[in-house]
Design a protein around this motif. Sequence first.
Motif, PDB file in Angstrom:
ATOM      1  N   LEU A  28       4.925   1.673   0.587  1.00 18.96           N
ATOM      2  CA  LEU A  28       5.768   2.167  -0.515  1.00 18.96           C
ATOM      3  C   LEU A  28       6.616   3.357  -0.059  1.00 18.96           C
ATOM      4  CD1 LEU A  28       3.897   2.453  -3.937  1.00 18.96           C
ATOM      5  CD2 LEU A  28       6.099   1.380  -3.488  1.00 18.96           C
ATOM      6  N   ALA A  29       5.975   4.247   0.709  1.00 14.95           N
ATOM      7  CA  ALA A  29       6.681   5.439   1.194  1.00 14.95           C
ATOM      8  C   ALA A  29       7.821   5.034   2.126  1.00 14.95           C
ATOM      9  CB  ALA A  29       5.711   6.363   1.912  1.00 14.95           C
ATOM     10  N   LYS A  30       7.583   4.000   2.944  1.00 23.54           N
ATOM     11  CA  LYS A  30       8.620   3.542   3.888  1.00 23.54           C
ATOM     12  C   LYS A  30       9.696   2.746   3.169  1.00 23.54           C
ATOM     13  CE  LYS A  30       5.848   3.272   8.083  1.00 23.54           C
ATOM     14  NZ  LYS A  30       4.904   2.386   8.765  1.00 23.54           N
ATOM     15  N   TRP A  31       9.290   2.051   2.085  1.00 22.93           N
ATOM     16  CA  TRP A  31      10.195   1.171   1.342  1.00 22.93           C
ATOM     17  C   TRP A  31      11.352   1.965   0.707  1.00 22.93           C
ATOM     18  CZ3 TRP A  31      11.205   1.333  -3.940  1.00 22.93           C
ATOM     19  CH2 TRP A  31      11.844   0.217  -4.508  1.00 22.93           C
ATOM     20  N   ALA A  32      11.046   3.186   0.261  1.00 21.41           N
ATOM     21  CA  ALA A  32      12.009   3.926  -0.570  1.00 21.41           C
ATOM     22  C   ALA A  32      13.223   4.415   0.219  1.00 21.41           C
ATOM     23  CB  ALA A  32      11.308   5.118  -1.207  1.00 21.41           C
ATOM     24  N   ASP A  33      14.419   4.257  -0.387  1.00 21.96           N
ATOM     25  CA  ASP A  33      15.620   4.934   0.129  1.00 21.96           C
ATOM     26  C   ASP A  33      15.706   6.330  -0.475  1.00 21.96           C
ATOM     27  OD1 ASP A  33      16.534   2.693   1.555  1.00 21.96           O
ATOM     28  OD2 ASP A  33      17.490   1.863  -0.230  1.00 21.96           O
ATOM     29  N   LEU A  34      15.079   6.485  -1.642  1.00 24.01           N
ATOM     30  CA  LEU A  34      15.107   7.776  -2.335  1.00 24.01           C
ATOM     31  C   LEU A  34      13.883   7.854  -3.251  1.00 24.01           C
ATOM     32  CD1 LEU A  34      18.173   9.454  -3.894  1.00 24.01           C
ATOM     33  CD2 LEU A  34      16.258   9.064  -5.381  1.00 24.01           C
ATOM     34  N   VAL A  35      13.222   9.016  -3.244  1.00 20.02           N
ATOM     35  CA  VAL A  35      12.107   9.234  -4.171  1.00 20.02           C
ATOM     36  C   VAL A  35      12.597  10.167  -5.269  1.00 20.02           C
ATOM     37  CG1 VAL A  35       9.771  10.180  -4.444  1.00 20.02           C
ATOM     38  CG2 VAL A  35      10.368   8.938  -2.352  1.00 20.02           C
ATOM     39  N   LEU A  36      12.462   9.709  -6.506  1.00 20.46           N
ATOM     40  CA  LEU A  36      12.897  10.514  -7.656  1.00 20.46           C
ATOM     41  C   LEU A  36      11.676  10.774  -8.536  1.00 20.46           C
ATOM     42  CD1 LEU A  36      15.008  11.580  -9.759  1.00 20.46           C
ATOM     43  CD2 LEU A  36      15.193   9.222 -10.576  1.00 20.46           C
ATOM     44  N   VAL A  37      11.374  12.028  -8.787  1.00 18.65           N
ATOM     45  CA  VAL A  37      10.257  12.322  -9.689  1.00 18.65           C
ATOM     46  C   VAL A  37      10.851  12.869 -10.986  1.00 18.65           C
ATOM     47  CG1 VAL A  37       8.057  13.518 -10.002  1.00 18.65           C
ATOM     48  CG2 VAL A  37       8.784  12.821  -7.708  1.00 18.65           C
ATOM     49  N   ALA A  38      10.711  12.094 -12.057  1.00 15.33           N
ATOM     50  CA  ALA A  38      11.330  12.459 -13.337  1.00 15.33           C
ATOM     51  C   ALA A  38      10.472  11.920 -14.482  1.00 15.33           C
ATOM     52  CB  ALA A  38      12.742  11.877 -13.426  1.00 15.33           C
ATOM     53  N   LEU A  84       1.192   9.797  -5.965  1.00 17.53           N
ATOM     54  CA  LEU A  84       2.564  10.310  -5.915  1.00 17.53           C
ATOM     55  C   LEU A  84       2.735  11.432  -4.887  1.00 17.53           C
ATOM     56  CD1 LEU A  84       5.372   9.986  -7.028  1.00 17.53           C
ATOM     57  CD2 LEU A  84       4.785  11.496  -8.927  1.00 17.53           C
ATOM     58  N   THR A  85       1.800  12.382  -4.869  1.00 22.70           N
ATOM     59  CA  THR A  85       1.919  13.465  -3.870  1.00 22.70           C
ATOM     60  C   THR A  85       1.772  12.893  -2.460  1.00 22.70           C
ATOM     61  OG1 THR A  85      -0.390  13.992  -4.329  1.00 22.70           O
ATOM     62  CG2 THR A  85       1.255  15.498  -5.244  1.00 22.70           C
ATOM     63  N   THR A  86       0.886  11.906  -2.289  1.00 22.85           N
ATOM     64  CA  THR A  86       0.696  11.294  -0.967  1.00 22.85           C
ATOM     65  C   THR A  86       1.981  10.609  -0.511  1.00 22.85           C
ATOM     66  OG1 THR A  86      -1.576  10.881  -1.629  1.00 22.85           O
ATOM     67  CG2 THR A  86      -0.827   9.770   0.351  1.00 22.85           C
ATOM     68  N   LEU A  87       2.616   9.893  -1.432  1.00 19.04           N
ATOM     69  CA  LEU A  87       3.881   9.223  -1.101  1.00 19.04           C
ATOM     70  C   LEU A  87       4.940  10.234  -0.674  1.00 19.04           C
ATOM     71  CD1 LEU A  87       4.099   6.606  -3.986  1.00 19.04           C
ATOM     72  CD2 LEU A  87       3.905   6.153  -1.552  1.00 19.04           C
ATOM     73  N   CYS A  88       4.981  11.368  -1.390  1.00 16.01           N
ATOM     74  CA  CYS A  88       5.969  12.394  -1.067  1.00 16.01           C
ATOM     75  C   CYS A  88       5.703  12.993   0.318  1.00 16.01           C
ATOM     76  CB  CYS A  88       5.985  13.496  -2.127  1.00 16.01           C
ATOM     77  SG  CYS A  88       6.681  12.945  -3.691  1.00 16.01           S
ATOM     78  N   LEU A  89       4.419  13.045   0.708  1.00 18.41           N
ATOM     79  CA  LEU A  89       4.096  13.541   2.056  1.00 18.41           C
ATOM     80  C   LEU A  89       4.487  12.512   3.117  1.00 18.41           C
ATOM     81  CD1 LEU A  89       0.504  15.084   1.707  1.00 18.41           C
ATOM     82  CD2 LEU A  89       2.610  16.316   2.222  1.00 18.41           C
ATOM     83  N   ALA A  90       4.317  11.232   2.764  1.00 15.49           N
ATOM     84  CA  ALA A  90       4.467  10.178   3.775  1.00 15.49           C
ATOM     85  C   ALA A  90       5.900   9.681   3.929  1.00 15.49           C
ATOM     86  CB  ALA A  90       3.563   8.995   3.415  1.00 15.49           C
ATOM     87  N   THR A  91       6.774   9.966   2.968  1.00 17.97           N
ATOM     88  CA  THR A  91       8.107   9.359   3.021  1.00 17.97           C
ATOM     89  C   THR A  91       9.090  10.158   3.884  1.00 17.97           C
ATOM     90  OG1 THR A  91       9.835   8.346   1.680  1.00 17.97           O
ATOM     91  CG2 THR A  91       9.104  10.524   0.976  1.00 17.97           C
ATOM     92  N   ASP A  92      10.057   9.437   4.462  1.00 18.17           N
ATOM     93  CA  ASP A  92      11.169  10.091   5.172  1.00 18.17           C
ATOM     94  C   ASP A  92      12.388  10.160   4.261  1.00 18.17           C
ATOM     95  OD1 ASP A  92       9.843  10.467   7.541  1.00 18.17           O
ATOM     96  OD2 ASP A  92      10.336   8.472   8.304  1.00 18.17           O
ATOM     97  N   GLY A 123       0.825  -1.205   0.000  1.00 15.18           N
ATOM     98  CA  GLY A 123       0.000   0.000   0.000  1.00 15.18           C
ATOM     99  C   GLY A 123       0.854   1.248   0.000  1.00 15.18           C
ATOM    100  N   HIS A 124       0.185   2.431  -0.011  1.00 11.13           N
ATOM    101  CA  HIS A 124       0.966   3.647  -0.214  1.00 11.13           C
ATOM    102  C   HIS A 124       1.911   3.952   0.949  1.00 11.13           C
ATOM    103  CE1 HIS A 124      -2.610   5.248   1.840  1.00 11.13           C
ATOM    104  NE2 HIS A 124      -1.867   6.285   2.191  1.00 11.13           N
ATOM    105  N   ILE A 125       1.524   3.587   2.173  1.00  7.07           N
ATOM    106  CA  ILE A 125       2.426   3.878   3.299  1.00  7.07           C
ATOM    107  C   ILE A 125       3.654   2.946   3.260  1.00  7.07           C
ATOM    108  CG2 ILE A 125       2.629   3.910   5.822  1.00  7.07           C
ATOM    109  CD1 ILE A 125       0.952   6.232   4.671  1.00  7.07           C
TER     110      ILE A 125
END
Length: 409
Positions: free
Chosen positions: A79-89, A108-116, A75-77
Amino acid sequence: MHRLTNRRILLGITGGIAAYKSAELTRQLKTAGADVRVVMTPAATEFITPLTLQALSGNPVHLQLLNPEAEAGMGHIELAKWADLVLVAPASADFIARLAAGMGDDLLTTLCLATDAPICLAPAMNQAMWRDPRTQQNLERLQKSIDIHLFGPGSGAQACGDTGPGRMLEPDEIARRCADQFETLALSGRYVVITAGPTREALDPVRYISNHSSGKMGYALAEAARDAGARVRLISGPVNLAVPDRVECVQVESAQQMLDASLAELGPCDLFISAAAVADYRPVAVAEHKIKKGAEEIMELRLTKNPDIVATVAASPKRPFTVGFAAETRDVVHYAQDKLKRKNLDLIVANDVSAAGIGFNSDENAVTLISSQGEQVLPQTQKQQLARQLINRIAEYFNEQAKTSGKDS
Ligand code: PMT
């Protein structure tokens, strides 16, 4: 680029003509060793198909915020926790505006809000849209409020016929800038193969000869090598352990299978660590059917020698840096030194398996690392902790040798 090995990159694709370059970007990130998951906005799917990105990333593409199937899996949370880096390209002007406003109106915007994880944007838009004060204010606002990295944009001819700033950087440049976000580790980008656990040598369809190895030492080494930046493959005998995250694993049973799996890796392998407890002998013949109990009181088994896996690897023309273990119950260091020379190893880890609480099937271990130059005692501790100490020291020897042999990269 070696710094991308095992890194988890969440690639967000928004709607813009540069989205076609995201396919090549995905390929380049994958080639550099990253695990890539793609999230697309609805507009992005108008420019490139999710199927293309799925095939290139090797993972399902995420499209919707509220997708019951995805929420039940990743789920989206998650996914947000899974990432070491979020790249929007590419990052479109619209996406940048919504991100700056703190909106969470799509996945995508939700993930960007939820990720560290750090967020990197590769903007792509028409030059007038890029120059527009509202876009510039949005970027300024973003840079003031969160840890954001801007990759570009470049300047030049645009798809719409204009010329100026707003071109998305080329995929190789974006991939290189992603790599720069991570530090270089002791084994960054190296390919490490580790044997672990026991082998089983069949007597008949239901019986075998084996030993008490649990695989804990080899699996702990695999985790430590992965954390040191390496791509890691375990060649494992039968054990009751979960394969560590981001570690590849080939399951084998016999010494012959372990040898075959080891030799198959010899081309790309940089460092081979033989922690498995391999049976020195196997039955001369394997009975086709279960051996029946007879009248005789004593039954004799005829055994034949197994191939020596680590010695075969060390004798190969494509020889990697080769590290063995020596499980001994007496004169531990003396016998280990003998194995170091006889098997032509670079290093050997002497393991006193007669001592209580260490060695086979225990959570702790104590070893002596031996090279041709000397010995280092690593006192008793948890196998995970010991594995990290061992990997650090092995990496020092390995990197020194790579430097002097000119194989450094
Ligand atoms: O698995 P655990 O329960 O965590 O226990 C860890 C361990 C005690 C098994 C581990 O620390 C260890 O000592 N592994 C090596 C066990 C062993 O078989 O040692 P050896 O001295 O018999 O063999 C010397 C080296 O040759 C080892 O690297 C071994 O993997 C290798 N070998 C041996 C025989 C063979 N036919 N092929 C090999 O490659």
